[in-house]
Design an enzyme around this catalytic site. Structure first.
Site, PDB file in Angstrom:
ATOM      1  CB  SER A 113      -0.890  -0.031   1.247  1.00 36.90           C
ATOM      2  OG  SER A 113      -1.597   1.173   1.386  1.00 36.90           O
ATOM      3  CG  ASP A 142     -10.427  -0.733   5.081  1.00 32.65           C
ATOM      4  OD1 ASP A 142     -10.770  -1.046   6.217  1.00 32.65           O
ATOM      5  OD2 ASP A 142      -9.284  -0.274   4.847  1.00 32.65           O
ATOM      6  CG  ASP A 174      -7.700   2.392   0.583  1.00 33.29           C
ATOM      7  OD1 ASP A 174      -8.858   2.851   0.665  1.00 33.29           O
ATOM      8  OD2 ASP A 174      -7.113   1.855   1.550  1.00 33.29           O
ATOM      9  CE  LYS A 183      -7.159  -1.950   6.812  1.00 34.38           C
ATOM     10  NZ  LYS A 183      -7.401  -0.493   6.848  1.00 34.38           N
ATOM     11  N   GLY A 212      -3.952  -4.102   6.448  1.00 31.84           N
ATOM     12  CA  GLY A 212      -3.035  -3.760   7.540  1.00 31.84           C
ATOM     13  C   GLY A 212      -3.268  -2.347   8.026  1.00 31.84           C
ATOM     14  CD  GLU A 257      -8.748  -0.833   0.622  1.00 33.98           C
ATOM     15  OE1 GLU A 257      -7.878  -1.263  -0.167  1.00 33.98           O
ATOM     16  OE2 GLU A 257      -8.577  -0.778   1.851  1.00 33.98           O
ATOM     17  CE  LYS A 306      -3.898   3.896   2.155  1.00 34.86           C
ATOM     18  NZ  LYS A 306      -5.107   3.308   2.741  1.00 34.86           N
ATOM     19  CE  LYS A 336      -4.692   0.009   0.295  1.00 31.24           C
ATOM     20  NZ  LYS A 336      -5.321  -0.740   1.409  1.00 31.24           N
TER      21      LYS A 336
HETATM   22  O1  OSB Z   1      -7.057   1.924   4.502  1.00 28.05           O
HETATM   23  O2  OSB Z   1      -5.949   0.142   4.260  1.00 28.05           O
HETATM   24  C1  OSB Z   1      -6.055   1.256   4.774  1.00 28.05           C
HETATM   25  C2  OSB Z   1      -2.936   2.123   6.850  1.00 28.05           C
HETATM   26  C3  OSB Z   1      -3.509   2.794   7.908  1.00 28.05           C
HETATM   27  C4  OSB Z   1      -4.868   2.982   7.909  1.00 28.05           C
HETATM   28  C5  OSB Z   1      -5.658   2.506   6.857  1.00 28.05           C
HETATM   29  C6  OSB Z   1      -5.095   1.805   5.810  1.00 28.05           C
HETATM   30  C7  OSB Z   1      -3.692   1.644   5.795  1.00 28.05           C
HETATM   31  C8  OSB Z   1      -2.955   1.001   4.717  1.00 28.05           C
HETATM   32  C9  OSB Z   1      -1.624   0.442   5.072  1.00 28.05           C
HETATM   33  O3  OSB Z   1      -3.344   0.976   3.568  1.00 28.05           O
HETATM   34  C10 OSB Z   1      -1.471  -1.004   4.858  1.00 28.05           C
HETATM   35  C11 OSB Z   1      -0.327  -1.571   5.652  1.00 28.05           C
HETATM   36  O4  OSB Z   1      -0.445  -1.714   6.884  1.00 28.05           O
HETATM   37  O5  OSB Z   1       0.713  -1.883   5.058  1.00 28.05           O
HETATM   38 MG    MG Z   2      -8.251   0.758   3.180  1.00 28.02          MG
END
Ligand code: OSB
Ligand code: MG
Length: 361
Positions: A129, A231, A181, A255, A283, A206, A156, A154
């Site tokens: 991510s 999510d 995402d 998660k 995560g 996402e 953001k 992925k």
């Molecule tokens: O939306 O998936 C998410 C990290 C913190 C809060 C929300 C998200 C995320 C990530 C990181 O996308 C994924 C990771 O822990 O490597």
């Molecule tokens: Mg997410």
């Protein structure tokens, strides 16, 4: 004896999402010492209520005032879950205690957690991510991730940082397994923007809309071809069932820390499986403790998509655990030891601890 330790670990690189920029990971770790066993848990909350309404202060308060007392006497995660139903919401706080109990039970049975909780493949396909960054930085990060062998990348996005960056990534890297995402950045007024993303053949988008707008997601799903992944919207079996019945979901990001723990994650996997919903494990920038729980779940047979289980050495120069995860050609394996198979490095922990103490004697 139940202890907690709140640690503040600097991130190698800031992590920018539509809900904010993280520069440090302020993690709340639980430690249960009993019968010669040490079990661990990690709350996925951070200092502020940005991703969700829970944050470290509320989680610690809840664990001290209520959840810690619900652990007695048999240390069984399933009966803990039953008792914890008397407390509404606060799945992140509950999850940390529940997962710690699963670690405890697995260690008691002398089994690695991934094998203790179900049918394991012994490994999982790994995705990454990547936080928002200026275009050149983003392209460099995607390039590195491709070279390192990640199975899904992925990125953001948020309203205003979307089509252009996706276009540039596709131009430069072709048909890599790419998803985005939005962390709830869009509203129902933005469907035209989201429709324009269809032509980039993303693996999924996402959480485009607010978490409580399941109907909005159902309306959007009819307008776009890109699969919809949820999510934040899914925190319980009821929210998952609602999303399925409304036809608001194609893919589920589980998660364990968000959905109340391992039992709930396993139930969700089964429901998703029965309904043709794709599943992967997400995560929350966990330390090696939380990461190990995620990787144990991601190794389950029912998980067929690469998740956000990148080795967290990309986030931290040094982790609070002695053992660290390594990725090999896009795969990562759960630890071999019993339970989560990682131990705290107490010497290092003390150098990053900001607060700690006893919850139960
Ligand atoms: O939306 O998936 C998410 C990290 C913190 C809060 C929300 C998200 C995320 C990530 C990181 O996308 C994924 C990771 O822990 O490597
Ligand atoms: Mg997410």
């Amino acid at each position: 004896m139940l202890l907690y330790s709140k640690v503040s670990i600097p991130l190698i690189k800031e992590f920018k999402t539509s809900f904010g920029t993280q520069k440090v990971r302020d993690a709340l770790i639980l430690i249960l010492m009993e019968d010669g066993i040490t079990a661990y848990g990690e709350v996925v909350t951070d200092e502020d209520p940005a991703y969700g309404y829970e944050y470290n202060y509320t989680a610690l308060h809840l664990i001290k005032k209520y959840l810690g007392n619900l652990v007695n006497p048999e240390r069984d995660p399933v009966s803990f879950n039953e008792r914890a139903q008397s407390i509404r919401g606060h799945e992140m706080a509950k999850a940390a205690v529940e997962m710690m109990l699963w670690d405890f039970r697995a260690k008691k049975e002398k089994k690695p957690l991934h094998a203790f909780i179900g049918e394991s493949k012994g490994k999982t396909e790994t995705g990454i991510s990547i936080g928002m960054a200026p275009i050149d930085d983003m392209l460099a990060s995607v390039g590195r991730a491709v070279d390192e062998g990640y199975r899904r990348i992925k990125v953001k996005i948020e309203r205003g940082y979307d089509e252009l960056i996706i276009k540039k990534i596709r131009e430069k890297f072709g048909d890599i397994n790419l998803s985005v995402d939005a962390n709830q950045s869009y509203t129902r007024d933005d469907f035209k923007i989201l429709e324009k993303l269809d032509k980039y053949k993303l693996a999924y988008i996402e959480q485009p809309l607010r978490k409580d707008d399941l109907v909005g997601h159902a309306v959007l799903k009819k307008k776009i071809e890109t699969p919809l992944c949820l999510d934040e919207s899914i925190v319980s079996m009821n929210s998952l069932r609602n999303a399925i019945e409304l036809d608001a979901i194609d893919i589920l990001n589980i998660k364990p820390g968000r959905v109340g723990g391992i039992s709930s994650s396993l139930e969700m996997m089964s429901m998703a499986d029965q309904n043709g919903i794709g599943v992967w494990i997400g995560g929350m920038l966990e330390t090696g403790i939380g990461r190990s729980f995620n990787i144990s779940l991601a190794s389950q047979k029912k998980v067929k998509m690469p998740g956000d289980t990148s080795p967290n050495s990309r986030y931290f120069k040094k982790d609070v655990t002695k053992e660290v995860f390594h990725m090999d050609r896009g795969f990562i394996k759960p630890m071999k030891g019993n339970g989560i198979g990682v131990e705290l490095d107490y010497q290092y922990l003390k150098t990053v601890e900001v607060e700690g103490g006893r919850i139960i004697d």
